[in-house]
Write a protein that holds these residues in place. Structure first.
Motif, PDB file in Angstrom:
ATOM      1  N   VAL A  38       0.813  -1.225   0.000  1.00 46.94           N
ATOM      2  CA  VAL A  38       0.000   0.000   0.000  1.00 46.94           C
ATOM      3  C   VAL A  38       0.846   1.274   0.000  1.00 46.94           C
ATOM      4  CG1 VAL A  38      -1.759   1.299   1.262  1.00 46.94           C
ATOM      5  CG2 VAL A  38      -1.940  -1.178   1.101  1.00 46.94           C
ATOM      6  N   SER A  57      -7.049   9.672  -4.565  1.00 42.57           N
ATOM      7  CA  SER A  57      -8.328   8.994  -4.726  1.00 42.57           C
ATOM      8  C   SER A  57      -8.466   7.886  -3.692  1.00 42.57           C
ATOM      9  CB  SER A  57      -8.459   8.442  -6.144  1.00 42.57           C
ATOM     10  OG  SER A  57      -7.368   7.602  -6.410  1.00 42.57           O
ATOM     11  N   LYS A  62      -4.002   6.940   1.727  1.00 39.57           N
ATOM     12  CA  LYS A  62      -4.016   8.128   2.587  1.00 39.57           C
ATOM     13  C   LYS A  62      -4.227   7.769   4.064  1.00 39.57           C
ATOM     14  CE  LYS A  62      -7.578  10.047   0.556  1.00 39.57           C
ATOM     15  NZ  LYS A  62      -7.944   8.963  -0.390  1.00 39.57           N
TER      16      LYS A  62
END
Ligand code: ADP
Ligand code: MG
Length: 251
Positions: A38, A57, A62
């Motif tokens: 990730v 996105s 995040k």
């Protein structure tokens, strides 16, 4: 909308060295025999007093990054320093202590306790810091006043609007006077006008010198910060200073 009272009592960190420093951060999630990579080597630093958007996105990593910065999760490899302290070396107890003392969190879903009043919600983290009851109450009230909700201090979350609840959550994050505030999609559950009211508050808190990171997938929210770090598929593809749009122009 006016915030009664001034944004007082917050200790701005005037130290211009790095508040956050990460080097070559990697994180994978293990799912059965599969591994999902990730975060693929994240490098960035944040100085005291910055207001940074982490933009990307859905699925770009995040929240994973913010959770590592917030010491809610650990990276597989890489380096993380928070105000000069290397985070990986801390044991569980120390990490919890640092988290309570150094970091304030704001989430999309507010994460307030629904049977506690606004005042009790804001005061709760102070209880875990063993701050005496009277001082907890005073501090909680001070920060509720800061977010314009002094008159609502004895109301339950169910008696408040979404925007008001998020302001309670911001007050709670501020109450322990953290070094950094981390917000994950804090406007994600709010309509545009309410989002801008919450961003107006975030900007005012940052104006006082507080360091804030805002995770968002919304372009308008990102441009209310002073710097935007773009994340895509686990790497930073762009990191730029922007001219800050003031939320007060929209509320
Ligand atoms: P974002 O916040 O940008 O939407 P996340 O950091 O939540 O992205 O997730 C990045 C990727 O990691 C996604 O593909 C997501 O499904 C996956 N992921 C997140 N958390 C976990 C977890 N605990 N276990 C397995 N996969 C996860
Ligand atoms: Mg997320």
């Amino acid at each position: 909308m006016s915030y009664c009272g001034i944004l007082f009592g917050i200790q701005p960190n005037t130290n211009k060295t790095n508040m956050i420093e990460i080097k070559d951060l990697h994180k994978s999630y293990q799912m059965g025999s599969n591994s999902l990579h990730v975060l693929k080597g994240i490098n960035f630093s944040v100085k005291a007093g910055e207001l940074v958007a982490i933009m990307g996105s859905s699925g770009s990593g995040k929240s994973t990054l913010l959770n590592i910065l917030g010491m809610l999760d650990v990276a597989d490899s890489g380096e993380y320093k928070l105000d000069g302290v290397t985070i990986k070396d801390l044991n569980e107890t120390k990490a919890a202590k640092y988290r309570n003392k150094f970091l304030g969190f704001v989430f999309q879903s507010f994460n307030l306790i629904n049977y506690k009043t606004a005042l009790e919600n804001v005061a709760l983290p102070l209880y875990y810091q063993r701050i005496p009851r009277k001082e907890r109450q005073e501090k909680a009230l001070k920060y509720l006043e800061m977010v314009g909700l002094k008159e609502w201090s004895h109301h339950l979350p169910s008696e408040l609007s979404g925007g008001q609840n998020q302001r309670v959550a911001v007050a709670r994050a501020m109450a322990s006077e953290p070094k950094v505030i981390l917000a994950d999609e804090l406007t994600g559950a709010l309509d545009s006008t309410t989002s801008y009211e919450v961003m107006d508050l975030i900007q005012k808190i940052n104006d006082q010198g507080n360091t804030i990171l805002v995770v968002t997938h919304e372009d308008d929210i990102a441009h209310m910060c002073k710097r935007i770090v773009y994340l895509k598929d686990g790497v930073i593809i762009k990191d730029e200073k922007v001219k800050q749009v003031r939320a007060s122009e929209y509320v």
